[in-house]
Design a protein around this motif. Structure first.
Motif, PDB file in Angstrom:
ATOM      1  N   ALA A  96     -18.032 -19.891 -14.012  1.00  0.00           N
ATOM      2  CA  ALA A  96     -17.828 -18.638 -14.415  1.00  0.00           C
ATOM      3  C   ALA A  96     -17.718 -18.514 -16.337  1.00  0.00           C
ATOM      4  CB  ALA A  96     -16.611 -18.050 -13.949  1.00  0.00           C
ATOM      5  N   VAL A  97     -18.056 -17.598 -16.566  1.00  0.00           N
ATOM      6  CA  VAL A  97     -17.840 -17.325 -18.262  1.00  0.00           C
ATOM      7  C   VAL A  97     -16.882 -16.158 -18.338  1.00  0.00           C
ATOM      8  CG1 VAL A  97     -19.042 -16.777 -20.121  1.00  0.00           C
ATOM      9  CG2 VAL A  97     -20.201 -18.156 -18.623  1.00  0.00           C
ATOM     10  N   HIS A  98     -15.890 -16.283 -19.012  1.00  0.00           N
ATOM     11  CA  HIS A  98     -15.120 -15.161 -19.145  1.00  0.00           C
ATOM     12  C   HIS A  98     -14.823 -14.971 -20.776  1.00  0.00           C
ATOM     13  CE1 HIS A  98     -13.017 -14.018 -15.488  1.00  0.00           C
ATOM     14  NE2 HIS A  98     -13.471 -15.227 -14.977  1.00  0.00           N
ATOM     15  N   TRP A  99     -14.571 -13.836 -21.068  1.00  0.00           N
ATOM     16  CA  TRP A  99     -14.272 -13.392 -22.636  1.00  0.00           C
ATOM     17  C   TRP A  99     -12.755 -12.884 -22.291  1.00  0.00           C
ATOM     18  CZ3 TRP A  99     -17.117 -14.485 -26.811  1.00  0.00           C
ATOM     19  CH2 TRP A  99     -18.408 -14.729 -26.610  1.00  0.00           C
ATOM     20  N   CYS A 100     -11.869 -13.757 -23.138  1.00  0.00           N
ATOM     21  CA  CYS A 100     -10.439 -13.158 -23.020  1.00  0.00           C
ATOM     22  C   CYS A 100      -9.824 -13.042 -24.230  1.00  0.00           C
ATOM     23  CB  CYS A 100      -9.783 -13.840 -21.894  1.00  0.00           C
ATOM     24  SG  CYS A 100      -9.459 -15.804 -22.661  1.00  0.00           S
ATOM     25  N   THR A 101      -8.542 -12.257 -24.123  1.00  0.00           N
ATOM     26  CA  THR A 101      -7.644 -12.266 -25.212  1.00  0.00           C
ATOM     27  C   THR A 101      -6.649 -13.058 -25.357  1.00  0.00           C
ATOM     28  OG1 THR A 101      -5.918 -10.872 -23.978  1.00  0.00           O
ATOM     29  CG2 THR A 101      -7.923  -9.601 -25.042  1.00  0.00           C
ATOM     30  N   GLY A 102      -6.675 -14.187 -24.380  1.00  0.00           N
ATOM     31  CA  GLY A 102      -5.736 -15.322 -24.530  1.00  0.00           C
ATOM     32  C   GLY A 102      -4.726 -15.062 -23.294  1.00  0.00           C
ATOM     33  N   GLU A 103      -4.794 -14.077 -22.599  1.00  0.00           N
ATOM     34  CA  GLU A 103      -4.002 -13.620 -21.385  1.00  0.00           C
ATOM     35  C   GLU A 103      -4.671 -14.627 -20.388  1.00  0.00           C
ATOM     36  OE1 GLU A 103      -1.041 -12.106 -21.478  1.00  0.00           O
ATOM     37  OE2 GLU A 103      -1.500 -11.731 -23.565  1.00  0.00           O
ATOM     38  N   GLU A 104      -3.913 -14.871 -19.396  1.00  0.00           N
ATOM     39  CA  GLU A 104      -4.502 -15.467 -18.335  1.00  0.00           C
ATOM     40  C   GLU A 104      -5.688 -14.872 -17.525  1.00  0.00           C
ATOM     41  OE1 GLU A 104      -3.672 -18.853 -17.465  1.00  0.00           O
ATOM     42  OE2 GLU A 104      -1.747 -19.099 -18.474  1.00  0.00           O
ATOM     43  N   PRO A 105      -6.734 -15.489 -17.339  1.00  0.00           N
ATOM     44  CA  PRO A 105      -7.867 -14.562 -16.559  1.00  0.00           C
ATOM     45  C   PRO A 105      -7.568 -14.447 -15.283  1.00  0.00           C
ATOM     46  CG  PRO A 105      -8.716 -16.705 -17.667  1.00  0.00           C
ATOM     47  CD  PRO A 105      -7.049 -16.754 -17.496  1.00  0.00           C
ATOM     48  N   ALA A 106      -8.164 -13.166 -14.728  1.00  0.00           N
ATOM     49  CA  ALA A 106      -7.957 -12.656 -13.332  1.00  0.00           C
ATOM     50  C   ALA A 106      -8.561 -13.655 -12.572  1.00  0.00           C
ATOM     51  CB  ALA A 106      -8.594 -11.412 -13.384  1.00  0.00           C
ATOM     52  N   GLY A 107      -7.635 -14.078 -11.602  1.00  0.00           N
ATOM     53  CA  GLY A 107      -7.861 -14.892 -10.525  1.00  0.00           C
ATOM     54  C   GLY A 107      -8.063 -16.632 -10.896  1.00  0.00           C
ATOM     55  N   GLY A 108      -7.488 -16.576 -12.236  1.00  0.00           N
ATOM     56  CA  GLY A 108      -7.486 -18.198 -12.648  1.00  0.00           C
ATOM     57  C   GLY A 108      -6.532 -18.321 -13.728  1.00  0.00           C
ATOM     58  N   ARG A 109      -6.529 -19.550 -14.391  1.00  0.00           N
ATOM     59  CA  ARG A 109      -5.558 -19.723 -15.408  1.00  0.00           C
ATOM     60  C   ARG A 109      -6.106 -20.538 -16.636  1.00  0.00           C
ATOM     61  NH1 ARG A 109      -3.701 -25.246 -15.082  1.00  0.00           N
ATOM     62  NH2 ARG A 109      -4.554 -26.159 -12.996  1.00  0.00           N
ATOM     63  N   LEU A 110      -5.662 -20.353 -17.795  1.00  0.00           N
ATOM     64  CA  LEU A 110      -6.300 -21.017 -19.037  1.00  0.00           C
ATOM     65  C   LEU A 110      -5.855 -22.451 -18.835  1.00  0.00           C
ATOM     66  CD1 LEU A 110      -5.819 -18.436 -21.854  1.00  0.00           C
ATOM     67  CD2 LEU A 110      -7.925 -19.068 -20.688  1.00  0.00           C
ATOM     68  N   ALA A 111      -6.644 -23.558 -19.314  1.00  0.00           N
ATOM     69  CA  ALA A 111      -6.057 -24.979 -19.290  1.00  0.00           C
ATOM     70  C   ALA A 111      -4.872 -25.066 -20.385  1.00  0.00           C
ATOM     71  CB  ALA A 111      -7.077 -25.673 -19.885  1.00  0.00           C
ATOM     72  N   PRO A 112      -3.760 -25.772 -20.106  1.00  0.00           N
ATOM     73  CA  PRO A 112      -2.749 -25.809 -20.836  1.00  0.00           C
ATOM     74  C   PRO A 112      -2.848 -26.010 -22.343  1.00  0.00           C
ATOM     75  CG  PRO A 112      -2.193 -26.961 -18.909  1.00  0.00           C
ATOM     76  CD  PRO A 112      -3.760 -26.685 -18.855  1.00  0.00           C
ATOM     77  N   ALA A 113      -4.183 -26.949 -22.899  1.00  0.00           N
ATOM     78  CA  ALA A 113      -4.427 -27.260 -24.022  1.00  0.00           C
ATOM     79  C   ALA A 113      -4.773 -25.919 -24.814  1.00  0.00           C
ATOM     80  CB  ALA A 113      -5.218 -28.087 -24.377  1.00  0.00           C
ATOM     81  N   VAL A 114      -5.416 -25.008 -24.197  1.00  0.00           N
ATOM     82  CA  VAL A 114      -6.040 -23.950 -24.544  1.00  0.00           C
ATOM     83  C   VAL A 114      -4.978 -22.729 -24.811  1.00  0.00           C
ATOM     84  CG1 VAL A 114      -7.860 -21.840 -24.130  1.00  0.00           C
ATOM     85  CG2 VAL A 114      -8.604 -24.131 -23.541  1.00  0.00           C
ATOM     86  N   ARG A 115      -4.119 -22.659 -23.566  1.00  0.00           N
ATOM     87  CA  ARG A 115      -3.119 -21.606 -23.645  1.00  0.00           C
ATOM     88  C   ARG A 115      -2.046 -21.811 -24.609  1.00  0.00           C
ATOM     89  NH1 ARG A 115      -0.604 -22.898 -18.803  1.00  0.00           N
ATOM     90  NH2 ARG A 115       0.515 -24.551 -20.146  1.00  0.00           N
ATOM     91  N   ASP A 116      -1.874 -23.222 -24.787  1.00  0.00           N
ATOM     92  CA  ASP A 116      -0.520 -23.595 -25.636  1.00  0.00           C
ATOM     93  C   ASP A 116      -0.811 -24.140 -27.091  1.00  0.00           C
ATOM     94  OD1 ASP A 116       1.002 -23.331 -23.127  1.00  0.00           O
ATOM     95  OD2 ASP A 116       0.946 -25.567 -22.865  1.00  0.00           O
ATOM     96  N   ALA A 117      -2.122 -24.323 -27.341  1.00  0.00           N
ATOM     97  CA  ALA A 117      -2.423 -24.676 -28.690  1.00  0.00           C
ATOM     98  C   ALA A 117      -3.498 -23.810 -29.196  1.00  0.00           C
ATOM     99  CB  ALA A 117      -2.715 -26.153 -28.799  1.00  0.00           C
ATOM    100  N   VAL A 118      -4.594 -23.611 -28.671  1.00  0.00           N
ATOM    101  CA  VAL A 118      -5.678 -22.792 -29.310  1.00  0.00           C
ATOM    102  C   VAL A 118      -5.562 -21.253 -29.201  1.00  0.00           C
ATOM    103  CG1 VAL A 118      -8.030 -22.443 -28.987  1.00  0.00           C
ATOM    104  CG2 VAL A 118      -7.296 -24.550 -28.570  1.00  0.00           C
TER     105      VAL A 118
END
Length: 137
Positions: A96-118
């Motif tokens: 899947a491809v998602h464009w997000c604002t940094g919030e967790e994607p619907a039905g999924g989660r951001l990888a920790p390095a993306v969520r916590d650093a990027v």
């Protein structure tokens, strides 16, 4: 583990992808270098394989040292800010491809390095806006 990834932001939304091996975890597009492959060559190869696009104007942005989301081994991720040569199209192992604002994607989660650093760095730089996510099939 070394990883090279692209931080692509359009209209305040960050491009993330999930892979078929873990369709509920969203990462920055990119991957591991082949041997001593230069980082920019890795970025070009991975974006071409995964999304059928080429990076445009790639510039080093951030280096993240964190455990890899799936492998749980130390990871060094070199993040490049760039635009894309065309709209991304799923290919190879991309689920899947998602464009997000940094919030967790619907039905999924951001990888920790993306969520916590990027994401925090992109927010600090004023590049992410809003609080919703949208899926691109």
């Amino acid at each position: 583990m070394r990883v090279v990834a692209a931080a692509v932001v359009v209209d305040g939304h960050l491009l993330t992808v999930s892979k078929q091996a873990a369709p509920d975890v969203f990462y920055l597009p990119g991957g591991k270098p082949d041997g001593d492959e230069p980082e920019i060559d890795t970025l070009l190869r991975e974006l071409t394989e995964e999304l059928q696009v080429q990076p445009v104007g790639a510039e080093p942005y951030l280096v993240v040292e964190a455990p890899a989301a799936l492998e749980a081994v130390p990871m060094r991720m070199s993040v490049y800010r760039c635009d894309l040569s065309a709209p991304p199209q799923r290919a190879a192992e991309i689920a899947a491809v998602h464009w997000c604002t940094g919030e967790e994607p619907a039905g999924g989660r951001l990888a920790p390095a993306v969520r916590d650093a990027v994401v925090p760095r992109l927010r600090e730089d004023g590049l992410l806006v809003g609080a919703t996510t949208s899926a691109v099939p």
